[in-house]
Design an enzyme around this catalytic site. Structure first.
Site, mmCIF file in Angstrom:
data_model
loop_
_atom_site.group_PDB
_atom_site.id
_atom_site.type_symbol
_atom_site.label_atom_id
_atom_site.label_comp_id
_atom_site.label_asym_id
_atom_site.label_seq_id
_atom_site.Cartn_x
_atom_site.Cartn_y
_atom_site.Cartn_z
ATOM 1 N N HIS A 124 -7.452 -10.848 -1.810
ATOM 2 C CA HIS A 124 -6.852 -10.483 -0.520
ATOM 3 C C HIS A 124 -7.752 -11.003 0.603
ATOM 4 O O HIS A 124 -8.802 -10.430 0.883
ATOM 5 C CB HIS A 124 -6.721 -8.964 -0.448
ATOM 6 C CG HIS A 124 -5.884 -8.448 0.689
ATOM 7 N ND1 HIS A 124 -5.522 -9.228 1.775
ATOM 8 C CD2 HIS A 124 -5.322 -7.233 0.908
ATOM 9 C CE1 HIS A 124 -4.788 -8.482 2.604
ATOM 10 N NE2 HIS A 124 -4.654 -7.279 2.101
ATOM 11 N N TYR A 183 -8.728 -7.843 6.896
ATOM 12 C CA TYR A 183 -9.737 -7.168 6.078
ATOM 13 C C TYR A 183 -10.967 -8.080 5.931
ATOM 14 O O TYR A 183 -11.052 -9.120 6.580
ATOM 15 C CB TYR A 183 -9.111 -6.721 4.752
ATOM 16 C CG TYR A 183 -7.975 -5.745 5.036
ATOM 17 C CD1 TYR A 183 -8.239 -4.472 5.538
ATOM 18 C CD2 TYR A 183 -6.640 -6.123 4.916
ATOM 19 C CE1 TYR A 183 -7.209 -3.595 5.878
ATOM 20 C CE2 TYR A 183 -5.605 -5.252 5.251
ATOM 21 C CZ TYR A 183 -5.894 -3.988 5.731
ATOM 22 O OH TYR A 183 -4.883 -3.129 6.077
ATOM 23 N N THR A 217 0.851 -1.199 0.000
ATOM 24 C CA THR A 217 0.000 0.000 0.000
ATOM 25 C C THR A 217 0.883 1.244 0.000
ATOM 26 O O THR A 217 1.752 1.388 0.853
ATOM 27 C CB THR A 217 -0.925 -0.039 1.230
ATOM 28 O OG1 THR A 217 -1.865 -1.093 1.038
ATOM 29 C CG2 THR A 217 -1.669 1.270 1.417
ATOM 30 N N ASN A 236 -4.675 -10.261 6.622
ATOM 31 C CA ASN A 236 -4.373 -9.017 7.337
ATOM 32 C C ASN A 236 -5.562 -8.278 7.948
ATOM 33 O O ASN A 236 -5.543 -7.053 8.095
ATOM 34 C CB ASN A 236 -3.575 -8.065 6.425
ATOM 35 C CG ASN A 236 -2.251 -8.693 5.994
ATOM 36 O OD1 ASN A 236 -1.856 -9.727 6.542
ATOM 37 N ND2 ASN A 236 -1.568 -8.081 5.046
ATOM 38 N N ASN A 281 -4.479 -5.298 12.705
ATOM 39 C CA ASN A 281 -5.903 -4.926 12.602
ATOM 40 C C ASN A 281 -6.773 -5.653 13.623
ATOM 41 O O ASN A 281 -7.933 -5.950 13.372
ATOM 42 C CB ASN A 281 -6.437 -5.136 11.175
ATOM 43 C CG ASN A 281 -5.938 -4.058 10.223
ATOM 44 O OD1 ASN A 281 -5.727 -2.914 10.631
ATOM 45 N ND2 ASN A 281 -5.727 -4.415 8.962
HETATM 46 C C1 8OZ Z 1 -0.236 -1.453 5.631
HETATM 47 C C2 8OZ Z 1 -0.867 -0.231 5.563
HETATM 48 C C3 8OZ Z 1 -2.051 -0.120 4.878
HETATM 49 C C4 8OZ Z 1 -2.613 -1.225 4.275
HETATM 50 C C5 8OZ Z 1 -2.355 -4.992 4.190
HETATM 51 C C6 8OZ Z 1 -3.315 -3.505 2.598
HETATM 52 O O1 8OZ Z 1 -1.896 -5.171 5.319
HETATM 53 C C7 8OZ Z 1 -2.576 -3.629 3.683
HETATM 54 C C8 8OZ Z 1 -1.980 -2.459 4.353
HETATM 55 C C9 8OZ Z 1 -0.789 -2.553 5.036
HETATM 56 O O2 8OZ Z 1 -2.682 -5.950 3.473
#
Ligand code: 8OZ
Length: 358
Positions: A175, A180, A26, A178, A235
């Site tokens: 994806h 999401y 990112t 992480n 996260n």
């Molecule tokens: C770091 C900062 C912002 C987004 C991920 C898309 O961890 C990210 C991400 C990583 O997959």
């Protein structure tokens, strides 16, 4: 002959000239409307000597955004912008897949249409703060998706996949890592649903399998990869039994004959990860395996030689070294990455890292 980072390989239908993959990174430098702009073309083109580039995580709809200045893959102008990136990488002999992304609860009303709440499997506020145009702001309690809203999410993945193919990408990477949206469904720290999408492994993996099937129906399994991160706490993520969950997920993915499985083998962004046996996980997957997390040249070669991994994804080293393949090949020194320019800004710390002098 022993295989190493410089041996060619095929991932599904995608032929790679070496086994060094540029990991998704990112960078928050898209133009207005989430459209890739000239400096994005230059940045990716500079890294076309990688065996494969996985683009930065790319939102599949207006609701999929969770950070400033992300490039999307769902409007005509975004497709036109990405086509310039793809054409430039292909002209240099590289391969590139689009990482398709929905952030779920890792967002903020100020980043979403009409300031509405982010969506998630359950109405659980993650600890921490969102990066917004107004600076860091506390995460909010998301709206739990109603079961009737799930087909719409699957349709967004279908639409984004069609957009990625229209832009000329060699494939897509789903994806599911992480913390999401898809990962929020998988792990039980964020999924407390009592319907068919919560509870058992099968139920928590249901949305992911629906998305994978839909994307594979559009693109063909040989053009689809997937990224998971079984124990990454980033996260505010947690699962009570990650080894059994992800062994199950990987076994379930075998039916799709995917191009590759991409695994973040631990925790990123601080915070310790739970113990996990990635060698055991790998053995559950029938296809090609892409390993990621702080690999260097020696560990990458060792993982390939041992058969643990088929390809290695390098993040920060590719960020700071557009010619990382040549540097590894010749044991040349590496440029150091500047963390202050990772997220947002201009060409500085983006497309101005020097190549080796010839
Ligand atoms: C770091 C900062 C912002 C987004 C991920 C898309 O961890 C990210 C991400 C990583 O997959």
């Amino acid at each position: 002959m022993t295989l190493d980072l410089f041996s060619p390989v095929k991932l599904g239908s995608i032929s790679l000239k070496n086994r060094m993959v540029m990991a998704p990174l990112t960078r928050n430098r898209a133009g207005a409307g989430g459209v890739p702009q000239a400096m994005n073309v230059t940045y990716y083109e500079q890294r076309a000597t990688a065996g494969l580039i996985v683009t930065e995580a790319t939102p599949i709809s207006d609701m999929a955004h969770g950070y400033p200045a992300l490039p999307g893959i769902y409007t005509e102008s975004q497709v036109a912008g990405w086509k310039k990136v793809v054409d430039a990488v292909h002209a240099k002999g590289g391969k590139i897949v689009s990482q398709i992304w929905h952030v779920g609860r890792i967002s903020h009303p100020s980043l979403l249409p009409n300031g509405i709440l982010p969506i998630a499997p359950s109405a659980i506020k993650p600890a921490g703060q969102a990066f917004t145009y107004q600076g860091l702001q506390d995460f909010v309690t998301p709206r739990a998706l109603d079961v009737s809203g799930l087909p719409g999410i699957v349709n967004e993945y279908i639409h984004a996949t069609k957009c990625a193919l229209a832009a000329g990408f060699d494939g897509v990477e789903i994806h599911a890592a992480n913390g999401y949206l898809l990962d929020q469904f998988l792990r039980d720290g964020s999924n407390k649903r009592t319907d068919n999408y919560g509870g058992s492994f099968e139920n928590r993996a249901r949305l992911l399998m629906e998305v994978v099937k839909a994307v594979v129906d559009v693109a063909g399994g040989d053009k689809v990869g997937i990224r998971i991160s079984p124990v990454n706490p980033f996260n505010d993520m947690y699962d009570s039994n990650p080894q059994a969950l992800f062994n199950y997920v990987v076994e379930s993915l075998n039916q799709f004959n995917l191009a590759y499985l991409h695994v973040v083998e631990g925790g990123i962004g601080g915070g310790g990860a739970q113990p996990f046996d990635f060698v055991a996980l790998r053995k559950h997957f029938k296809g090609a395996y892409m390993a990621n997390l702080a690999y260097d040249k020696a560990r990458g070669n060792a993982a390939i030689a041992s058969g643990h991994a088929d390809v290695i994804a390098y993040g920060v080293p590719f960020l700071a070294n557009p010619d990382l393949v040549e540097r590894y090949r010749t044991n040349a020194p590496l440029n150091q990455a500047d963390v202050n320019t990772f997220y947002g800004g201009d060409e500085k710390g983006y497309s101005d890292y020097p190549f080796l002098k010839v």
